[in-house]
Every structure is written in structure tokens, then in C-alpha cells.
Design a protein around this motif. Structure first.
Motif, mmCIF file in Angstrom:
data_model
loop_
_atom_site.group_PDB
_atom_site.id
_atom_site.type_symbol
_atom_site.label_atom_id
_atom_site.label_comp_id
_atom_site.label_asym_id
_atom_site.label_seq_id
_atom_site.Cartn_x
_atom_site.Cartn_y
_atom_site.Cartn_z
ATOM 1 N N LEU A 108 -9.437 0.083 11.835
ATOM 2 C CA LEU A 108 -8.988 -0.638 11.287
ATOM 3 C C LEU A 108 -10.644 -0.797 10.262
ATOM 4 O O LEU A 108 -9.793 -0.559 9.109
ATOM 5 N N GLU A 109 -11.309 -0.900 10.570
ATOM 6 C CA GLU A 109 -12.692 -0.778 9.093
ATOM 7 C C GLU A 109 -12.567 0.963 8.084
ATOM 8 O O GLU A 109 -12.268 0.931 6.431
ATOM 9 N N TYR A 110 -12.404 1.703 9.111
ATOM 10 C CA TYR A 110 -11.832 3.203 8.464
ATOM 11 C C TYR A 110 -11.178 3.042 8.325
ATOM 12 O O TYR A 110 -11.177 3.590 6.445
ATOM 13 N N LEU A 111 -9.676 2.624 8.710
ATOM 14 C CA LEU A 111 -8.278 3.179 7.813
ATOM 15 C C LEU A 111 -8.556 2.085 6.381
ATOM 16 O O LEU A 111 -8.213 2.366 5.355
ATOM 17 N N ARG A 112 -9.269 0.526 6.530
ATOM 18 C CA ARG A 112 -8.763 -0.366 5.140
ATOM 19 C C ARG A 112 -9.984 0.777 3.671
ATOM 20 O O ARG A 112 -9.164 -0.265 2.845
ATOM 21 N N ILE A 113 -11.028 1.469 4.484
ATOM 22 C CA ILE A 113 -12.123 1.202 3.238
ATOM 23 C C ILE A 113 -11.133 2.766 2.921
ATOM 24 O O ILE A 113 -11.534 3.167 1.218
ATOM 25 N N ASN A 114 -11.187 3.693 3.812
ATOM 26 C CA ASN A 114 -10.758 5.048 3.629
ATOM 27 C C ASN A 114 -9.545 5.710 3.236
ATOM 28 O O ASN A 114 -8.535 6.356 2.020
ATOM 29 N N TYR A 115 -8.774 4.843 3.787
ATOM 30 C CA TYR A 115 -6.772 5.128 4.055
ATOM 31 C C TYR A 115 -5.620 3.985 4.294
ATOM 32 O O TYR A 115 -5.053 3.783 5.125
ATOM 33 N N ASN A 116 -6.287 3.292 2.857
ATOM 34 C CA ASN A 116 -5.356 1.475 3.284
ATOM 35 C C ASN A 116 -3.842 1.291 3.305
ATOM 36 O O ASN A 116 -3.231 0.827 3.850
ATOM 37 N N ASN A 117 -3.179 2.796 2.711
ATOM 38 C CA ASN A 117 -1.337 2.625 2.499
ATOM 39 C C ASN A 117 -1.600 3.426 4.305
ATOM 40 O O ASN A 117 -0.325 2.955 4.842
ATOM 41 N N TYR A 118 -2.448 3.722 5.275
ATOM 42 C CA TYR A 118 -2.092 3.757 6.888
ATOM 43 C C TYR A 118 -1.688 2.907 7.693
ATOM 44 O O TYR A 118 -2.309 1.623 7.120
ATOM 45 N N GLY A 119 -1.027 2.725 8.689
ATOM 46 C CA GLY A 119 -1.021 2.197 9.725
ATOM 47 C C GLY A 119 -1.428 1.824 10.961
ATOM 48 O O GLY A 119 -2.030 3.282 11.053
ATOM 49 N N LEU A 120 -1.784 0.741 11.901
ATOM 50 C CA LEU A 120 -2.543 1.007 12.756
ATOM 51 C C LEU A 120 -1.921 -0.033 14.055
ATOM 52 O O LEU A 120 -1.117 -0.554 14.154
ATOM 53 N N PHE A 121 -1.403 1.171 15.058
ATOM 54 C CA PHE A 121 -0.776 0.623 16.513
ATOM 55 C C PHE A 121 -2.622 0.559 17.685
ATOM 56 O O PHE A 121 -3.244 1.790 17.195
ATOM 57 N N VAL A 122 -1.964 -0.476 18.709
ATOM 58 C CA VAL A 122 -3.528 -0.765 19.038
ATOM 59 C C VAL A 122 -2.429 -0.792 20.637
ATOM 60 O O VAL A 122 -1.934 -1.538 20.675
ATOM 61 N N TYR A 123 -2.925 0.358 21.636
ATOM 62 C CA TYR A 123 -2.447 -0.219 22.834
ATOM 63 C C TYR A 123 -3.631 -0.711 24.114
ATOM 64 O O TYR A 123 -5.007 -0.205 23.836
ATOM 65 N N ASN A 133 -0.224 -2.520 9.130
ATOM 66 C CA ASN A 133 1.755 -2.500 8.452
ATOM 67 C C ASN A 133 0.998 -1.321 8.028
ATOM 68 O O ASN A 133 0.420 -0.951 7.121
ATOM 69 N N ALA A 134 1.770 -0.021 7.737
ATOM 70 C CA ALA A 134 1.505 1.380 7.241
ATOM 71 C C ALA A 134 2.283 0.192 5.652
ATOM 72 O O ALA A 134 3.231 0.554 5.898
ATOM 73 N N LYS A 135 2.173 1.089 4.449
ATOM 74 C CA LYS A 135 2.652 0.857 3.289
ATOM 75 C C LYS A 135 3.772 2.016 3.058
ATOM 76 O O LYS A 135 3.394 2.580 3.259
ATOM 77 N N ILE A 136 4.494 1.598 2.780
ATOM 78 C CA ILE A 136 5.664 2.798 2.461
ATOM 79 C C ILE A 136 5.614 3.493 1.004
ATOM 80 O O ILE A 136 4.766 3.855 0.369
ATOM 81 N N ASN A 137 5.816 4.887 1.779
ATOM 82 C CA ASN A 137 5.316 6.014 0.549
ATOM 83 C C ASN A 137 6.236 6.327 -0.569
ATOM 84 O O ASN A 137 7.405 6.815 0.332
ATOM 85 N N LYS A 138 5.815 6.155 -1.638
ATOM 86 C CA LYS A 138 6.843 6.248 -2.605
ATOM 87 C C LYS A 138 6.908 7.116 -3.807
ATOM 88 O O LYS A 138 7.280 7.323 -4.761
ATOM 89 N N ASN A 139 5.579 8.057 -3.515
ATOM 90 C CA ASN A 139 5.402 9.683 -3.611
ATOM 91 C C ASN A 139 6.095 10.096 -2.658
ATOM 92 O O ASN A 139 6.024 11.696 -2.684
#
Length: 168
Positions: A108-123, A133-139
């Protein structure tokens, strides 16, 4: 000295990864989403003629969601050296990681800092849940060919059916 996992740890990670993948199939296919699902998809990068294998893709006519499954911190971090993270804007509507519960806070912390548009599932406890939740890619400029994904899905199903026949 290079550290390697023991055979037991590797088998445990593979079993966990397989469970995570099965739960992703359930989440995307049988939820209200009713998406098609396929795993272990070869993804070619035409810019430098390399390829990678995506762990899981859920798709329909307009959406492509990629999920990378990670069971160790080193595997999670190594994934970011791959071209797919530079090429992401062209390929997927959303991109997620699915990690084990022990990696949740770090991921969560790594994605928040480096790839905030990515989402995360946890098992955890034989369940998966969306914690980011991942952000929708508008590009988005390139959708995987749906025909190719259906062919991969058919291949995956045929392989599973053959295992059932030969290994029962």
C-alpha cells in the motif's frame, strides 16, 4: 551470496499463488462484473521486442484489468523493473497487484508513493479483498486483442481438462 528459496517455500508460494488466482477468477467472473478471465497471458512489448507473462487478466468488450500476483516482497519489487509499468498507459484500463496479507502495508505504501493509479487486492484466510481501488486509465491507446484472450482462455481450459483426464 545469492539467497534462494527452499523447495518447500517455493511450493508454498506456488500453492498460495494458485489459490489467489482461483479467487480472482471467482471475483471477476461470478460477481456482478461477469467478466471473462484468463491467466498466464504472454504480453509482447513491440517497442523493444521483449515479452512478459501477465498473471491474470479480466476483460470484456471495453475493459482490460491486469492483476499481478505477488507472494514475496522481492518478487513485488522486481516487477517494477519490467517494461509493463512504463507501457501501462497504453494497455490496461486498470492495473492491480494481489499480495498476501503480510505484504499489505508495504505494498500500500509503495503504491501510494510510486504508482498511485494502481490498485491492490489482499489475500488472507482464503479470501481476497480490494484494499485500494485502481484508477481508470484515461490514456488507454491499445486494448489487447479480445480474440487472442479468448484463444488463451480456451487453451487454459483444455489444459485443465486434460489434467483431469490423465491425473485422476
Amino acid at each position: 551470496m545469492i539467497k534462494t528459496q527452499s523447495k518447500t517455500a517455493t511450493k508454498r508460494n506456488n500453492a498460495t499463488s494458485d489459490k489467489m488466482k482461483a479467487l480472482l477468477f471467482e471475483y471477476f467472473r461470478f460477481s456482478p462484473k461477469q467478466m471473462h478471465c484468463v491467466s498466464e497471458v504472454i504480453c509482447e512489448y513491440f517497442t523493444n521486442k521483449t515479452a512478459d507473462i501477465e498473471d491474470f487478466i479480466a476483460f470484456n468488450e471495453t475493459t482490460r484489468i491486469c492483476v499481478e500476483i505477488k507472494t514475496s516482497k522481492s518478487d513485488f519489487l522486481a516487477d517494477f523493473a519490467k517494461l509493463k509499468h512504463k507501457d501501462f498507459a497504453k494497455r490496461y484500463t486498470k492495473f492491480y497487484f494481489c499480495v498476501t496479507s503480510d505484504l499489505k502495508d508495504f505494498a500500500l505504501e509503495y503504491l501510494r508513493i510510486n504508482y498511485n493509479n494502481y490498485g491492490l487486492f489482499v489475500y488472507e484466510n482464503n479470501k481476497i479483498q480490494v484494499v485500494k481501488n485502481a484508477k481508470i486509465n484515461k490514456n488507454l491507446t491499445f486494448l489487447r486483442d479480445e480474440k487472442y484472450l479468448f484463444m488463451r482462455m480456451s487453451s487454459e481450459l483444455a489444459t485443465q481438462k486434460m489434467k483431469e483426464i490423465y491425473y485422476e
